[in-house]
Enzyme design. Structure first.
Site, PDB file in Angstrom:
ATOM      1  CB  CYS A  10      29.988 -24.907  23.582  1.00  0.00           C
ATOM      2  SG  CYS A  10      29.171 -24.536  22.009  1.00  0.00           S
ATOM      3  CB  CYS A  17      25.409 -25.301  20.170  1.00  0.00           C
ATOM      4  SG  CYS A  17      26.989 -25.476  19.331  1.00  0.00           S
ATOM      5  CB  SER A  18      26.027 -28.752  23.415  1.00  0.00           C
ATOM      6  OG  SER A  18      25.633 -29.314  22.170  1.00  0.00           O
ATOM      7  CB  CYS A  19      31.282 -27.356  20.628  1.00  0.00           C
ATOM      8  SG  CYS A  19      30.359 -26.707  19.221  1.00  0.00           S
TER       9      CYS A  19
END
Lengths: 217, 223, 223, 217
Positions: D115, D118-120
């Site tokens: 991702c 962000c940090s999906c």
């Protein structure tokens, strides 16, 4: 011989990151000692460079150029046509001004100079660039929100004025010729030069009226 | 190179520090570092574009956080190590442990004034003629370059107008690899509406603005 | 938004830390922050896209340097202040000085297991039909968006191929402003050669690669 | 009610930057105390969330899913066709897996999930994302130099294998179905699941042979 090898240098930077002391003054002191010991540096020459740029080479040079342009229409024409040659009339050519361009503020146009990619600056006429010019904030914002940046410098630009930003991406260097303020009729060049702030030649100052308070440098 | 240095148009950086002291140097170490950079024996092969690229290669977080002249120190340190002139241990300790390099001797104080007047030109009279005419619309390349380049991300894929032909200048992408090759250079004007999505809004705060960049011919295509 | 979060393809970041402990949480405060974020009373109007945008708005250097869950703390703090639920003095001191807000009560421990199974869907059955067909070539917008957007800089202006239609999903650019509006969503495949200049070299190290992104219809135009 | 005002929030962040203590643990402790005092947080619920994700919700779930896909061709077909429904057969749907897609490694294809924005991460089947997955380095490099990143994880990908990177830019979440290794004929699902590393379901691990040493988690 340097290698021109990006990956190699990025790796060296990571090594330096891991091994250098955090304090900048200590880093520089060690570098200077090493270079002197290796016969690559003369300390007195370093002193001399610093003295020259502290006392002599700085924005007062640019102010003289602007004052002459205000006083002498023929000089102004030469300055706009070939700024490198025009500053050479003062003996001001030097570091980073082999390719100088002067851009003129008018009632309808305001010019602003930035270097988004590094810190290009017309050193031989403006001296050492201010820290804000080299800072992330100015480099990021000057091209995108020049009016907001100018407002932080106390400069308000009307909607009717076009803002022209000059991003110094090549070896051309830019200086702004600010507008000659009203109320200076008959002033000589020295008196005029005293009105010309460094920031006005970068574009982060605009109104140079003698009456204004606390000019932004 | 898509690196941390390519800051133009990056959003939500904070206010500019406008109340800076007027002095040229704000601390002794800054002045020393600046002076060292002027005065030291040149390392063979180093030119302005490679020097800039060496700065761009500093760890991205260090690039954004370390003081400006501290980065100059790191550039010089990296160049000395890269060239085999010094080791990292020497750089850290400040003490020479290997032989002195066979380089051009450093400048003495008596030659500084003359050196300060030295001008390095980047235009080349024998460079190729320009392909674009003043007033022509051009589109900047959408894709950057893997190494050093002077085409900022914020104009990639955008259309501007040739405002001026500046002559053939040394091409930085090649120069940073040690190659002195000239290309036509142009000043190109981009309108704010072409660059920034928010400038297209009817109530945009930043109105009547444009950005000029000096761009080499191979960065551009007809538009 | 052209912010520090848009990291895809930014060059010369260092090696990945591959030898990380296997535990879910590496310190107590990280676990607490993660748990707080799951358990606290929802602040009205906050949704996933606005929450993400609030993270993107963290000072760029802090974004790149502060620990991940530390940034979660700062997101929640900013949302509480923005909503008038807490003051900065309260956030810093950890002591309430203003009245408690009239919010939905927080979840109790007995409801956590059920909450962990809760699913939030982002597809909308009544959304508009797709305009692009699978296999079509599309070009991603060259210009980004001034606010929150999920179109990364590294595909802007580049051509890809529609690999799959995913249904109409809530459009993040609008959702981050509190608007629940759906748009067709596609998985788009971009070849490495289209994205990265160095992948075009005959001796490219990174061969036979592609990147898929899930992109909304208004990010795309026919190519 | 939140304002959706970007400039306002950026300003709040700068205020927080100036006033919060540097230590993250102190920041979080103060926030927790404040929320409890304001009646917005139940500490026992926080404990319960942490316990659930420490003991139960984690990559073992994903490993069970993969083991079944290896064992049952009909399940694998359902997993590839509609992963959300397929993990629901285990009762594993939950946070961030409303729209799950499973992509399959083969001899000719290697999949890698990232991702960049962000940090999906598919939390309800893989648990809390590892720190490297959320770090600048992985987010920047996985899309541009996946083979170099994989090499750092000890995974060598031949030139004949296509690397497919999945950047989680929307609410779809991705999991990789690694290849079933040779030498596992007749193994039951539990024994197979023990071979499936977390990293293999992100794509930073590939060879799951029982014979290999020190699997990368």
């Amino acid at each position: 011989m340097t290698t021109y090898d990006s990956k190699r240098v990025a790796h060296i930077h990571r090594e330096l990151h891991d091994h250098l002391p955090s304090d900048s003054a200590l880093r520089v002191k060690a570098l200077e000692s090493l270079l002197v010991e290796k016969g690559m540096l003369n300390r007195a020459a370093v002193d001399q460079w610093i003295e020259l740029y502290t006392d002599e080479i700085g924005p007062k040079r640019g102010a003289q150029v602007v004052a002459r342009a205000w006083s002498d229409p023929a000089y102004k024409k030469r300055l706009i046509g070939n700024a490198t040659a025009a500053i050479d009339e003062f003996g001001f050519t030097g570091s980073a001004t082999a390719h100088l361009r002067a851009v003129e503020n008018t009632r309808d146009v305001h010019n602003l100079v930035v270097c988004t990619l590094c810190s290009c600056y017309p050193v031989s006429i403006l001296g050492i660039a201010p820290s804000w010019y080299k800072a992330n904030e100015y480099r990021a914002r000057a091209v995108r929100e020049p009016r907001s940046v100018l407002a932080e410098f106390g400069v308000s630009i009307g909607d009717e004025v076009e803002v022209r930003v000059w991003d110094s991406t090549a070896e051309l260097r830019y200086m702004v010729i600010p507008e000659r303020p009203a109320g200076t009729e008959g002033w000589d060049e020295n008196r005029l030069a005293a009105l010309v702030s460094r920031n006005s030649m970068i574009g982060t100052d605009r109104d140079l009226s003698p009456a204004r308070k606390a000019p932004q440098r | 190179m898509d690196g941390p240095h390519d800051l133009g148009g990056r959003q939500f950086f904070g206010p500019v520090t406008v109340d800076e002291p007027e002095e040229a140097f704000h601390s002794d170490w800054e002045a020393r570092m600046w002076g060292i950079d002027q005065a030291l024996s040149p390392v063979p092969g180093v030119n302005l574009d490679w020097w800039r690229h060496v700065r761009e290669l500093i760890d991205p977080v260090d690039y954004l956080t370390r003081p400006y002249f501290d980065q100059w120190m790191q550039i010089e340190a990296a160049l000395l190590i890269d060239s085999g002139v010094a080791t990292i241990e020497e750089i850290v300790s400040g003490k020479a442990a290997t032989a002195s390099p066979d380089l051009e001797p450093p400048i003495g104080p008596e030659k500084v004034r003359a050196a300060s007047k030295h001008v390095t030109r980047y235009d080349r009279a024998d460079g190729p003629p320009p392909s674009f005419r003043v007033g022509a619309n051009v589109r900047a390349n959408a894709v950057g370059a893997p190494g050093h380049t002077r085409l900022p991300a914020y104009v990639r894929g955008r259309v501007g107008r040739i405002e001026r032909f500046c002559g053939a200048h040394v091409f930085p992408d090649a120069h940073a690899r040690g190659i002195d090759r000239a290309e036509p250079l142009y000043t190109v004007r981009f309108e704010a509406e072409e660059l920034w999505p928010e400038a297209r809004a009817a109530d945009a705060k930043e109105r009547r603005a444009c950005v000029h960049l000096d761009l080499w011919e191979s960065y551009l295509e007809p538009a």
